[in-house]
Enzyme design. Structure first.
Site, mmCIF file in Angstrom:
data_model
loop_
_atom_site.group_PDB
_atom_site.id
_atom_site.type_symbol
_atom_site.label_atom_id
_atom_site.label_comp_id
_atom_site.label_asym_id
_atom_site.label_seq_id
_atom_site.Cartn_x
_atom_site.Cartn_y
_atom_site.Cartn_z
ATOM 1 N N TYR A 260 44.869 28.998 42.183
ATOM 2 C CA TYR A 260 43.706 29.458 41.224
ATOM 3 C C TYR A 260 43.086 27.795 41.038
ATOM 4 O O TYR A 260 41.990 27.685 41.361
ATOM 5 C CB TYR A 260 43.814 30.418 40.174
ATOM 6 C CG TYR A 260 42.584 30.488 39.651
ATOM 7 C CD1 TYR A 260 41.523 31.159 40.180
ATOM 8 C CD2 TYR A 260 42.215 30.151 38.122
ATOM 9 C CE1 TYR A 260 40.264 31.422 39.571
ATOM 10 C CE2 TYR A 260 41.008 30.190 37.686
ATOM 11 C CZ TYR A 260 39.846 30.714 38.079
ATOM 12 O OH TYR A 260 38.867 31.048 37.559
ATOM 13 N N SER B 157 32.832 27.464 38.380
ATOM 14 C CA SER B 157 33.985 26.978 38.182
ATOM 15 C C SER B 157 34.869 27.656 37.228
ATOM 16 O O SER B 157 34.860 28.587 37.090
ATOM 17 C CB SER B 157 33.980 25.346 38.104
ATOM 18 O OG SER B 157 35.332 24.785 38.112
ATOM 19 N N LYS C 52 39.782 25.929 42.149
ATOM 20 C CA LYS C 52 38.525 25.535 41.206
ATOM 21 C C LYS C 52 38.504 23.975 41.003
ATOM 22 O O LYS C 52 37.272 23.401 40.974
ATOM 23 C CB LYS C 52 38.868 26.162 39.701
ATOM 24 C CG LYS C 52 38.676 27.548 39.830
ATOM 25 C CD LYS C 52 37.219 27.999 40.270
ATOM 26 C CE LYS C 52 37.189 29.716 39.964
ATOM 27 N NZ LYS C 52 35.748 30.166 40.421
HETATM 28 P P1 NAP Z 1 35.155 39.808 37.760
HETATM 29 O O1 NAP Z 1 34.454 40.779 36.690
HETATM 30 O O2 NAP Z 1 36.584 40.138 38.390
HETATM 31 O O3 NAP Z 1 34.062 39.601 38.781
HETATM 32 C C1 NAP Z 1 34.310 39.078 40.208
HETATM 33 C C2 NAP Z 1 33.333 39.319 41.214
HETATM 34 O O4 NAP Z 1 33.724 38.561 42.285
HETATM 35 C C3 NAP Z 1 33.294 40.959 41.317
HETATM 36 O O5 NAP Z 1 31.920 41.213 41.578
HETATM 37 C C4 NAP Z 1 33.882 40.950 42.742
HETATM 38 O O6 NAP Z 1 33.557 41.762 43.585
HETATM 39 C C5 NAP Z 1 33.571 39.617 43.405
HETATM 40 N N1 NAP Z 1 34.241 39.384 44.446
HETATM 41 C C6 NAP Z 1 35.595 39.250 44.638
HETATM 42 N N2 NAP Z 1 35.717 38.934 46.113
HETATM 43 C C7 NAP Z 1 34.533 38.915 46.545
HETATM 44 C C8 NAP Z 1 34.179 38.588 47.936
HETATM 45 N N3 NAP Z 1 35.115 38.483 49.072
HETATM 46 N N4 NAP Z 1 33.072 38.772 48.478
HETATM 47 C C9 NAP Z 1 32.061 38.958 47.413
HETATM 48 N N5 NAP Z 1 32.367 39.251 46.284
HETATM 49 C C10 NAP Z 1 33.781 39.188 45.733
HETATM 50 O O7 NAP Z 1 35.544 38.439 37.036
HETATM 51 P P2 NAP Z 1 34.581 37.347 36.519
HETATM 52 O O8 NAP Z 1 35.361 36.866 35.052
HETATM 53 O O9 NAP Z 1 32.905 37.928 36.201
HETATM 54 O O10 NAP Z 1 34.360 36.329 37.739
HETATM 55 C C11 NAP Z 1 33.379 35.581 38.074
HETATM 56 C C12 NAP Z 1 33.617 34.143 38.354
HETATM 57 O O11 NAP Z 1 33.855 33.599 37.100
HETATM 58 C C13 NAP Z 1 34.781 33.813 39.276
HETATM 59 O O12 NAP Z 1 34.486 32.707 40.060
HETATM 60 C C14 NAP Z 1 35.984 33.461 38.168
HETATM 61 O O13 NAP Z 1 36.819 32.582 38.997
HETATM 62 C C15 NAP Z 1 35.119 32.816 37.095
HETATM 63 N N6 NAP Z 1 35.783 32.445 35.795
HETATM 64 C C16 NAP Z 1 36.458 33.597 35.090
HETATM 65 C C17 NAP Z 1 37.062 33.501 33.879
HETATM 66 C C18 NAP Z 1 37.403 34.514 33.101
HETATM 67 O O14 NAP Z 1 38.067 34.315 32.184
HETATM 68 N N7 NAP Z 1 36.867 35.919 33.525
HETATM 69 C C19 NAP Z 1 37.002 32.075 33.460
HETATM 70 C C20 NAP Z 1 36.780 30.897 34.099
HETATM 71 C C21 NAP Z 1 35.712 31.309 35.142
HETATM 72 P P3 NAP Z 1 33.998 43.301 43.694
HETATM 73 O O15 NAP Z 1 33.435 44.152 42.530
HETATM 74 O O16 NAP Z 1 33.688 43.881 45.024
HETATM 75 O O17 NAP Z 1 35.664 43.245 43.560
#
Ligand code: NAP
Length: 275
Positions: A150, A136, A154
């Protein structure tokens, strides 16, 4: 069977950020890892091996999750943990989002996650064990300006996971929510869906302030490895705990929201991001 006595985790969105850091950490700790991603053929960091399988999974394709479950079971015999990590953020005022952009945000962050839970639940239920971990955000508990859709996805994951805690919990299946604060990944880079406000000049001043405050706020982002550590702790925790905060900002702001209540916290966030 390779890695026979080891536990097995399936990770969605393992091509980047938190998903990739988790794939590495579980692998280092001796787990079998099924690192799923939209384009495994393009992956260059994670090396396929006996205990590391790269498998195609696009959460927007309904046939994809059941196929990944079958591939993981064929490779390792069983799945112990399923990590729903794939997701991204749509950034902009609601009025700027097209119907397609809004639907895609829900399809990836909510319906895609639901499809994965539905695909793996029969396997876990048959074994009367297993853990579903849903990534989340602090954005699932508190809101920030220009992230309304967004935040809505969440908040949906939070409610869904509480519901699953009852339903799957009856069968001994654990459900976890990971709530990271700001993390240095592609979230704010190539993954971000930044909505076009050029036909909505009324929002220009608001967005300028939000952007500037966000840049300042995210300067202190934590590394994805920190979230991977929290996910690992949640995976091996024998308790029925549901929520795990990740990052110093998450540990600061989430208790503050609970202490102050939503109205006072929202006024504080408005001051932080739009003044
Ligand atoms: P990220 O580096 O952008 O990674 C996102 C991942 O999701 C990538 O592997 C992307 O794949 C994949 N994805 C997107 N659409 C998809 C689909 N249709 N099917 C399968 N995979 C898909 O960002 P991250 O921060 O690691 O994000 C991971 C999670 O953490 C998310 O749920 C995000 O909401 C959550 N989150 C992030 C933060 C933050 O500040 N970074 C904070 C709180 C929560 P591709 O490489 O193919 O695009």
């Amino acid at each position: 069977m390779p890695g026979d006595s080891a536990k097995t985790i399936v990770i969605t969105g393992a091509s980047s950020g938190i998903g990739k850091a988790s794939a590495r950490l579980f692998h280092e700790n001796g787990w079998n890892v099924v690192a799923t991603m939209r384009r495994p053929e393009a992956e260059t960091d994670l090396q396929p091996s006996e205990r590391m399988k790269l498998v195609a999974l696009d959460v927007q394709d309904p046939e994809s999750p059941p196929r990944a479950v079958a591939e993981a079971v064929a490779a390792f015999g069983q799945i112990d943990v399923w990590l729903n990590n794939a997701g991204y953020g749509a950034f902009g005022p609601l009025e700027a989002g097209t119907r397609e952009q809004i639907i895609r945000q829900f399809e990836v962050n909510v319906f895609g996650l639901i499809a994965c839970v539905q695909a793996v639940a029969p396997h876990f239920r048959a074994r009367r064990s297993g853990t579903v971990i849903n990534v989340s955000s602090i954005g699932g508990i508190m809101t920030v300006p220009a992230f309304s859709v967004y935040n809505a996805t969440k908040f949906a994951i939070e409610g869904l996971s509480e519901g699953l805690w009852y339903e799957l919990g009856t069968f001994g299946i654990r459900v976890r929510l990971i709530e990271p604060g700001a993390i240095k990944t592609e979230f704010g880079g190539r993954s971000a869906d930044v909505w076009d406000i050029s036909r909505l000049p009324d929002y220009a001043g608001f967005m300028e302030k939000v952007r500037a405050s966000r840049t300042k706020y995210t300067q202190n982002s934590s590394p994805p490895e920190l979230v991977a550590e929290v996910i690992y702790a949640a995976a091996i925790d024998p308790s029925d705990r549901l929520r795990y905060l990740a990052g110093p900002d998450a540990r600061r702001y989430v208790p503050l929201r609970r202490l102050l209540g939503a109205p006072a916290m929202m006024r504080m966030v408005r001051r932080m991001f739009t003044r």
